[in-house]
Design an enzyme around this catalytic site. Structure first.
Site: not given
Length: 505
Positions: A127, A157, A232
């Site tokens: 992402h 992911d 992230s």
């Protein structure tokens, strides 16, 4: 406003320190012999210094075309000569010319880490780089390199990038074994929170095997090490400097860290990264079954001692086990030597298995334990098959026109023969067999389980039924056996199967 807040905090710290010093002086004789507690690990400065060079900031840009519509902000109509005219002209021109179809650049920031210094391989979250036109990797020494995309996996992911390391010496880190980590072990997170650059935080593993409903293979490590937006794709290290997780999600009402962060365990990530590097895509094992949880009621209905495993609710046509090796109603309890305690365990262990591998599957079928050997297909091929068919039909086809009972009422349902009229009324596919549910009483046990008119009862307690009399006989037999629940296999009008348990008291 911000400066005042910082100053107040500093003042409180000074006062608190002075007060603490006075108290320490007055009580020193009492506590002189006390052993200071060991709160947390020793300084992690040496470890952080060794690892910081391998953690990178990732910046992406994407060109978004301007659009008309409800989401577009129109140019305001200002009076002639308004002093704000120049301001709005400049703002809307930058956004793409008064929303006339122009475009604008959208940028985002994330984190990542180098796992191969010679090849320039960087791991991050999917992402972070999704839909990006340009990807840049920024290193701790200020060097910025353009990155190309090697491969992505939306299910976990994870994304793998590559930079050209010529003329720049990279620092790499290795994956560790997340399976050896325990709740309470110390961990360190390094990342790029809110675009601030390399930031180190320390905490513990708060929980393991977390399912946050983000994907089919959820098995997250939960940590209280501060993780914020921008972290992230960054690594979660153990105290040996090994990556045991990839930071990917947080729970936060405010958008900032509240001490609940989630990392993809290295045990899951390593296989995905290796496949993306080798093939540019994932190649997961596939069993070709539809499954649902084994509840306490279902376990009791099947005569199982405990609720464990994955209940097979259907078989994908053309899949690896479309030959009868595994059947609807089977409960898979072990796969390739690995225990299946919950339904969600099965997809993960199957996906981690090589395509084409022959594996032993232990299951319970009609109260008997057995082992079958199956050869796995490829999940990516199976998804096409699963998408092309609406569902798997029951194992018995055709209908019994010689039924002795045309309709009956049982367990809050009105049931009837699955004849041509019933098929036409409810739109039931011709290859579905069983007994049709024509009505469901309000507030009945069947209504509680979500049974709808038009569904077809194909099995009761893993025995096929073709007529209303068959249903009545099976229910009666279960009651005589002292069973409290009846396990029904239901087919939708298109043939998709599911299991439900209904109380018989």
């Amino acid at each position: 406003m911000t400066n005042k807040t910082l100053v107040r905090a500093a003042r409180r710290t000074v006062v608190a320190a002075a007060t603490a010093a006075m108290l320490a002086t007055s009580v020193a004789p009492v506590f002189a012999q006390a052993t200071p507690p060991t709160n947390g690990p020793a300084s992690v400065a040496d470890l952080a210094q060794k690892l910081l060079g391998a953690v990178v900031n990732i910046s992406t840009s994407q060109t978004v075309k301007g659009t008309e519509g409800p989401g577009a902000v129109p140019m305001p109509q200002l009076p002639e000569g308004s002093p704000f005219q120049d301001f709005f002209d400049d703002f809307f021109n930058k956004r793409g010319g008064d929303n006339d179809g122009g475009s604008q650049k959208v940028q985002s920031l994330g984190s990542g880490f180098v796992i191969d210094a010679e090849q320039g391989i960087v791991v991050t979250n999917n992402h972070v780089i999704a839909d990006a036109d340009d990807i840049e990797v920024n290193f701790s020494d200020g060097v910025t390199l353009k990155a190309t995309l090697v491969g992505t996996d939306t299910k976990t992911d994870i994304a793998v990038l590559k930079v050209d390391p010529k003329g720049h010496k990279l620092t790499a880190v290795k994956f560790g074994d997340s399976n050896t980590m325990r709740i309470g072990d110390w961990v360190m997170a390094i990342g790029n929170p809110f675009g601030l650059g390399g930031t180190v935080t320390v905490g513990i593993i708060s929980a393991r095997n977390r399912d946050i409903n983000s994907g089919p293979y959820d098995d997250f490590i939960q940590t209280d090490a501060a993780i914020n937006r921008g972290n992230s794709g960054g690594p979660l290290f153990n105290m040996n400097g090994e990556v045991i997780g990839i930071n990917t999600a947080i729970i936060s009402p405010s958008g900032g860290s509240i001490g609940i962060g989630f990392s993809i365990p290295s045990q899951l990530a390593v296989g995905v990264v290796d496949q993306l590097r080798q093939y540019g895509e994932t190649r997961r094992g596939w069993l070709g079954v539809r499954i649902q949880p084994v509840t306490d009621d279902i376990a009791e209905s099947l005569g199982m001692k405990e609720a464990k495993g994955a209940l097979v609710a259907g078989i994908i046509k053309g899949g690896p086990v479309d030959n009868g090796q595994i059947q609807p109603g089977d409960v898979i309890t072990k796969f390739d030597g690995k225990e299946i305690d919950e339904m969600r365990d099965l997809p993960r262990v199957v996906a981690e298995s090589p395509v084409g591998k022959a594996v032993d599957v232990e299951l319970v079928r009609k109260g008997k334990e057995m082992t079958v050997q199956v050869t796995l297909g490829r999940l990516e091929d199976g998804e096409k098959l699963a998408g092309s068919e609406e569902g798997a039909a029951g194992e018995d086809n055709g209908s019994d026109n010689g039924a002795e009972v045309a309709t009956a009422s049982v367990l809050g349902m009105t049931i009837g023969e699955l004849n041509d009229d019933a098929r036409s009324k409810f739109g039931i596919a011709p290859d579905i067999s069983g007994v049709v549910v024509t009505d469901v009483a309000k507030d009945s046990a069947a209504a509680e389980r979500g049974i709808q008119p038009g569904e077809v009862i194909t099995e009761i307690a893993q025995e096929s039924v073709k007529t209303p009399k068959d249903v009545m006989d099976r229910i009666g037999a279960l009651k005589e056996q002292g069973r409290k629940n009846a396990l029904l296999m239901l087919a939708s009008k298109t043939g998709e199967l599911r299991f439900v348990t209904i109380r018989m008291d």
